[in-house]
Motif scaffolding. Structure first.
Motif, PDB file in Angstrom:
ATOM      1  N   ASN A 193     -21.252  26.288 -10.677  1.00 26.14           N
ATOM      2  CA  ASN A 193     -23.032  25.374 -11.029  1.00 26.14           C
ATOM      3  C   ASN A 193     -24.102  26.622  -9.874  1.00 26.14           C
ATOM      4  O   ASN A 193     -25.325  26.457 -10.224  1.00 26.14           O
ATOM      5  CB  ASN A 193     -23.276  24.006 -10.313  1.00 26.14           C
ATOM      6  N   SER A 194     -23.288  27.678  -9.659  1.00 20.69           N
ATOM      7  CA  SER A 194     -24.459  28.669  -8.921  1.00 20.69           C
ATOM      8  C   SER A 194     -25.092  28.083  -7.198  1.00 20.69           C
ATOM      9  O   SER A 194     -25.872  29.123  -6.649  1.00 20.69           O
ATOM     10  CB  SER A 194     -25.306  29.249  -9.825  1.00 20.69           C
ATOM     11  N   PHE A 195     -24.473  26.846  -6.982  1.00 24.69           N
ATOM     12  CA  PHE A 195     -25.346  26.583  -6.105  1.00 24.69           C
ATOM     13  C   PHE A 195     -23.968  26.052  -4.898  1.00 24.69           C
ATOM     14  O   PHE A 195     -24.497  24.958  -3.827  1.00 24.69           O
ATOM     15  CB  PHE A 195     -26.314  25.015  -6.465  1.00 24.69           C
ATOM     16  N   GLY A 196     -22.925  26.717  -4.849  1.00 19.47           N
ATOM     17  CA  GLY A 196     -22.142  26.510  -3.886  1.00 19.47           C
ATOM     18  C   GLY A 196     -22.470  27.578  -2.713  1.00 19.47           C
ATOM     19  O   GLY A 196     -22.660  28.713  -3.181  1.00 19.47           O
ATOM     20  N   VAL A 197     -21.961  27.447  -1.756  1.00 22.51           N
ATOM     21  CA  VAL A 197     -22.610  27.571  -0.513  1.00 22.51           C
ATOM     22  C   VAL A 197     -20.408  28.417  -0.175  1.00 22.51           C
ATOM     23  O   VAL A 197     -20.099  28.674  -0.619  1.00 22.51           O
ATOM     24  CB  VAL A 197     -22.554  27.368   0.632  1.00 22.51           C
ATOM     25  N   SER A 198     -20.639  29.787   0.075  1.00 20.73           N
ATOM     26  CA  SER A 198     -19.065  30.548   1.026  1.00 20.73           C
ATOM     27  C   SER A 198     -18.012  29.560   1.030  1.00 20.73           C
ATOM     28  O   SER A 198     -19.142  27.979   2.081  1.00 20.73           O
ATOM     29  CB  SER A 198     -19.716  31.179   1.680  1.00 20.73           C
ATOM     30  N   LYS A 199     -17.190  29.246   0.656  1.00 20.94           N
ATOM     31  CA  LYS A 199     -16.476  28.317   1.381  1.00 20.94           C
ATOM     32  C   LYS A 199     -15.975  27.298   1.144  1.00 20.94           C
ATOM     33  O   LYS A 199     -15.385  26.469   1.662  1.00 20.94           O
ATOM     34  CB  LYS A 199     -15.729  28.829   3.479  1.00 20.94           C
ATOM     35  N   SER A 200     -16.541  26.390   0.246  1.00 19.99           N
ATOM     36  CA  SER A 200     -16.643  25.512  -0.137  1.00 19.99           C
ATOM     37  C   SER A 200     -14.697  24.989  -0.508  1.00 19.99           C
ATOM     38  O   SER A 200     -14.572  26.065  -1.522  1.00 19.99           O
ATOM     39  CB  SER A 200     -17.638  25.287  -1.367  1.00 19.99           C
ATOM     40  N   ASP A 201     -14.980  23.862  -0.764  1.00 20.02           N
ATOM     41  CA  ASP A 201     -13.639  23.429  -1.726  1.00 20.02           C
ATOM     42  C   ASP A 201     -13.914  23.800  -3.727  1.00 20.02           C
ATOM     43  O   ASP A 201     -15.655  23.551  -4.025  1.00 20.02           O
ATOM     44  CB  ASP A 201     -13.206  21.732  -1.781  1.00 20.02           C
ATOM     45  N   VAL A 202     -13.303  23.711  -4.209  1.00 17.12           N
ATOM     46  CA  VAL A 202     -13.531  23.684  -5.139  1.00 17.12           C
ATOM     47  C   VAL A 202     -13.142  22.962  -6.314  1.00 17.12           C
ATOM     48  O   VAL A 202     -12.453  21.856  -6.150  1.00 17.12           O
ATOM     49  CB  VAL A 202     -12.186  25.136  -5.957  1.00 17.12           C
ATOM     50  N   ASP A 203     -13.664  22.189  -7.331  1.00 12.98           N
ATOM     51  CA  ASP A 203     -13.499  21.080  -7.291  1.00 12.98           C
ATOM     52  C   ASP A 203     -13.653  21.694  -9.431  1.00 12.98           C
ATOM     53  O   ASP A 203     -13.782  22.189  -9.543  1.00 12.98           O
ATOM     54  CB  ASP A 203     -15.105  19.925  -8.043  1.00 12.98           C
ATOM     55  N   ILE A 204     -11.814  20.617  -9.683  1.00 12.63           N
ATOM     56  CA  ILE A 204     -11.163  21.360 -11.355  1.00 12.63           C
ATOM     57  C   ILE A 204     -11.333  20.204 -11.854  1.00 12.63           C
ATOM     58  O   ILE A 204     -11.046  19.275 -11.234  1.00 12.63           O
ATOM     59  CB  ILE A 204     -10.397  22.229 -11.159  1.00 12.63           C
ATOM     60  N   CYS A 205     -11.833  19.809 -13.298  1.00 14.77           N
ATOM     61  CA  CYS A 205     -11.612  18.817 -14.024  1.00 14.77           C
ATOM     62  C   CYS A 205     -10.599  19.248 -15.177  1.00 14.77           C
ATOM     63  O   CYS A 205     -10.561  20.280 -15.805  1.00 14.77           O
ATOM     64  CB  CYS A 205     -12.448  18.685 -14.577  1.00 14.77           C
ATOM     65  N   LEU A 206      -9.445  18.680 -15.241  1.00 15.34           N
ATOM     66  CA  LEU A 206      -8.148  17.984 -16.111  1.00 15.34           C
ATOM     67  C   LEU A 206      -8.580  17.623 -17.504  1.00 15.34           C
ATOM     68  O   LEU A 206      -8.630  16.239 -17.409  1.00 15.34           O
ATOM     69  CB  LEU A 206      -7.301  18.009 -15.726  1.00 15.34           C
ATOM     70  N   ALA A 207      -8.832  18.196 -18.414  1.00  9.40           N
ATOM     71  CA  ALA A 207      -9.546  16.887 -19.767  1.00  9.40           C
ATOM     72  C   ALA A 207      -7.850  17.193 -20.549  1.00  9.40           C
ATOM     73  O   ALA A 207      -7.076  18.079 -21.103  1.00  9.40           O
ATOM     74  CB  ALA A 207     -10.288  18.060 -20.139  1.00  9.40           C
ATOM     75  N   ILE A 208      -7.751  16.043 -20.985  1.00 10.62           N
ATOM     76  CA  ILE A 208      -6.030  15.295 -21.701  1.00 10.62           C
ATOM     77  C   ILE A 208      -6.802  14.412 -22.167  1.00 10.62           C
ATOM     78  O   ILE A 208      -7.131  13.869 -21.930  1.00 10.62           O
ATOM     79  CB  ILE A 208      -5.467  16.143 -20.511  1.00 10.62           C
ATOM     80  N   ASP A 209      -5.886  14.622 -23.896  1.00  5.71           N
ATOM     81  CA  ASP A 209      -5.941  13.233 -24.092  1.00  5.71           C
ATOM     82  C   ASP A 209      -4.179  12.397 -24.616  1.00  5.71           C
ATOM     83  O   ASP A 209      -3.750  12.957 -25.382  1.00  5.71           O
ATOM     84  CB  ASP A 209      -7.362  12.565 -25.416  1.00  5.71           C
ATOM     85  N   ASP A 210      -4.076  11.919 -23.128  1.00  5.59           N
ATOM     86  CA  ASP A 210      -2.518  12.259 -23.409  1.00  5.59           C
ATOM     87  C   ASP A 210      -2.737  10.466 -23.619  1.00  5.59           C
ATOM     88  O   ASP A 210      -2.787   9.588 -22.360  1.00  5.59           O
ATOM     89  CB  ASP A 210      -1.692  12.050 -22.350  1.00  5.59           C
ATOM     90  N   THR A 211      -2.207   9.672 -24.770  1.00  2.00           N
ATOM     91  CA  THR A 211      -2.628   8.488 -24.927  1.00  2.00           C
ATOM     92  C   THR A 211      -1.117   7.242 -24.888  1.00  2.00           C
ATOM     93  O   THR A 211      -1.524   6.521 -24.303  1.00  2.00           O
ATOM     94  CB  THR A 211      -2.534   7.701 -26.380  1.00  2.00           C
ATOM     95  N   ASN A 212      -0.046   7.900 -23.778  1.00  2.67           N
ATOM     96  CA  ASN A 212       0.872   7.715 -23.350  1.00  2.67           C
ATOM     97  C   ASN A 212       1.063   7.427 -22.127  1.00  2.67           C
ATOM     98  O   ASN A 212       1.856   6.189 -21.217  1.00  2.67           O
ATOM     99  CB  ASN A 212       2.345   8.150 -23.494  1.00  2.67           C
ATOM    100  N   MET A 213      -0.187   8.306 -21.414  1.00  3.79           N
ATOM    101  CA  MET A 213       0.244   7.837 -19.459  1.00  3.79           C
ATOM    102  C   MET A 213      -1.266   7.802 -19.357  1.00  3.79           C
ATOM    103  O   MET A 213      -2.381   7.627 -19.589  1.00  3.79           O
ATOM    104  CB  MET A 213       0.558   9.389 -18.892  1.00  3.79           C
ATOM    105  N   SER A 214      -1.382   6.860 -18.250  1.00  2.00           N
ATOM    106  CA  SER A 214      -2.516   6.361 -17.977  1.00  2.00           C
ATOM    107  C   SER A 214      -3.226   7.003 -16.207  1.00  2.00           C
ATOM    108  O   SER A 214      -2.322   7.786 -16.356  1.00  2.00           O
ATOM    109  CB  SER A 214      -2.326   4.995 -16.563  1.00  2.00           C
ATOM    110  N   LYS A 215      -4.494   7.329 -16.376  1.00  2.00           N
ATOM    111  CA  LYS A 215      -5.387   8.605 -15.535  1.00  2.00           C
ATOM    112  C   LYS A 215      -4.164   8.267 -14.730  1.00  2.00           C
ATOM    113  O   LYS A 215      -3.743   9.712 -13.519  1.00  2.00           O
ATOM    114  CB  LYS A 215      -6.177   8.265 -15.281  1.00  2.00           C
ATOM    115  N   SER A 216      -3.771   7.530 -13.355  1.00  2.00           N
ATOM    116  CA  SER A 216      -2.537   7.437 -12.419  1.00  2.00           C
ATOM    117  C   SER A 216      -1.544   8.089 -12.164  1.00  2.00           C
ATOM    118  O   SER A 216      -0.456   8.709 -11.708  1.00  2.00           O
ATOM    119  CB  SER A 216      -2.387   5.999 -12.181  1.00  2.00           C
TER     120      SER A 216
END
Ligand code: GTP
Ligand code: MG
Length: 344
Positions: free
Chosen positions: A74-97
């Motif tokens: 988002n361009s508001f990250g300071v040096s050495k912050s953790d990276v947040d990643i989102c996995l976009a998936i539609d697998d109807t056979n599996m739950s989120k867990s």
């Protein structure tokens, strides 16, 4: 009542008068800002990690996508912050867990370290550390609203550089003073950035426009929520030029506002409309469940969502005392660029 309130107005008027020498602190605040911005090398490493994770994930799920979100994107990250990643998936056979657990297996097999699936967290994630780049990373599933609000913040940041300057310093202040901890009832980084955007929308002349009030050039619907706004921000580069306030002046105004002017009892700040709106209108006047609405910050897309919902009757006092401390330092302290960030 009347006498007291007119006296109150007089006190406020006096505080509105900014110290005459505020400008001399701008260079010091700008150098703090420069020291917090991540260097290009770090951005390159984040991209590398994203690419290698994409390869790994697409072997198992060819149609899945990985998006960066949060402060690394988002361009508001300071040096050495953790990276947040989102996995976009539609697998109807599996739950989120099940997806999270499978993902954790894949990561572990690929020699990523400290892999941990937190399937019962408020936002379920897999945590891990990449030994090659040293980057710590959280991966969540299908949190696409966060991906879109990340883009909104990034787009606002491109309109006027004073937004990043102000928000980096506010985030740095909040971390130094211990008021950036949602589990302790203070505000998230995301909430602070929204407060800064709203503040710059409210300046006269305005420094930022309201992108959601302009003709929509970016429209997506996620889980029934339509997110629409003007995203051709390169056409808005000159938007704020009528206003020549510097970062020191803006910081002073930001903290004055939250210390002495914001109407906590009645107002909601709304980046979506570029204005203040009333708690009454949103039906945020009383506590419902755990939502106390003691400081109200409307999410730009999930409009029923108050980012101040984490704040309780104890933490609101801490927050407001910190806003007052910061406002008074910017008004009176001989060395505000140091004192502001002193640990609590
Ligand atoms: P830092 O990690 O503190 O530098 O900032 P960050 O921008 O990554 O913020 P944070 O970890 O608080 O949130 C990560 C992302 O989650 C935000 O950028 C938003 O895109 C998204 N998000 C959406 N709703 C919320 C919410 O209610 N609270 C928080 N914390 N994040 C939200
Ligand atoms: Mg983060």
């Amino acid at each position: 009542g009347h006498h007291v309130s007119s006296q109150h107005v007089r006190i406020r008027r006096r505080e509105l008068q900014c110290r005459f020498d505020i400008e001399k602190f701008t260079p010091a605040f700008l150098s703090i800002y420069e020291s917090l911005v991540p260097v290009d090398e770090e951005i390159v490493k984040q991209k590398q990690l994203l690419l290698s994770l994409r390869k790994l994930v697409n072997k198992e799920w060819p149609n899945a996508q990985l998006h960066l979100y949060g402060s690394c994107a988002n361009s508001f990250g300071v040096s050495k912050s953790d990276v947040d990643i989102c996995l976009a998936i539609d697998d109807t056979n599996m739950s989120k867990s099940e997806i999270l657990l499978k993902l954790a297996d894949l990561l572990q097999a690929d020699k990523l370290e400290n892999v941990q699936a937190l399937t019962h967290a408020r936002v379920p994630i897999v945590k891990m550390m990449d030994p090659v780049t040293g980057i710590a990373c959280d991966i969540c599933i299908n949190n696409l609203l966060a991906v879109v609000n990340t883009k909104l913040l990034r787009d606002y940041a491109q309109i006027d550089e004073r937004l990043r300057q102000l928000a980096f310093i506010v985030k740095h202040w909040a971390k130094s003073r211990g008021v950036n901890e949602t589990y302790k009832g203070t505000l998230s980084s995301y909430a602070y950035v929204l407060m800064c955007i709203h503040f710059l929308q409210q300046r006269t002349p305005a420094i930022l426009p309201c992108l959601q009030e302009l003709e929509a050039t970016c429209v997506v619907t996620i889980d029934g929520t339509t997110c629409a706004y003007f995203d051709q921000v390169d056409r808005l580069r000159n938007f704020g030029v009528q206003n020549n306030e510097s970062v020191a002046r803006l910081l002073w105004g930001f903290f004055q506002y939250w210390a002495y002017y914001h109407d906590y009892a009645n107002d909601v700040i709304s980046v979506r409309t570029g204005r203040l709106i009333s708690k009454q209108m949103k039906d945020w006047t009383r506590r419902i469940g755990n939502d106390r609405h003691l400081i109200c910050i409307e999410d730009p897309f999930e409009t029923s969502h108050d980012l101040g919902r984490v704040v309780d009757k104890y933490s609101i006092r801490i927050l407001r005392e910190e806003f007052e401390r910061a406002a008074d330092i910017l008004q009176y302290d001989p060395n505000p660029s140091v004192t502001l960030f002193e640990p609590y």
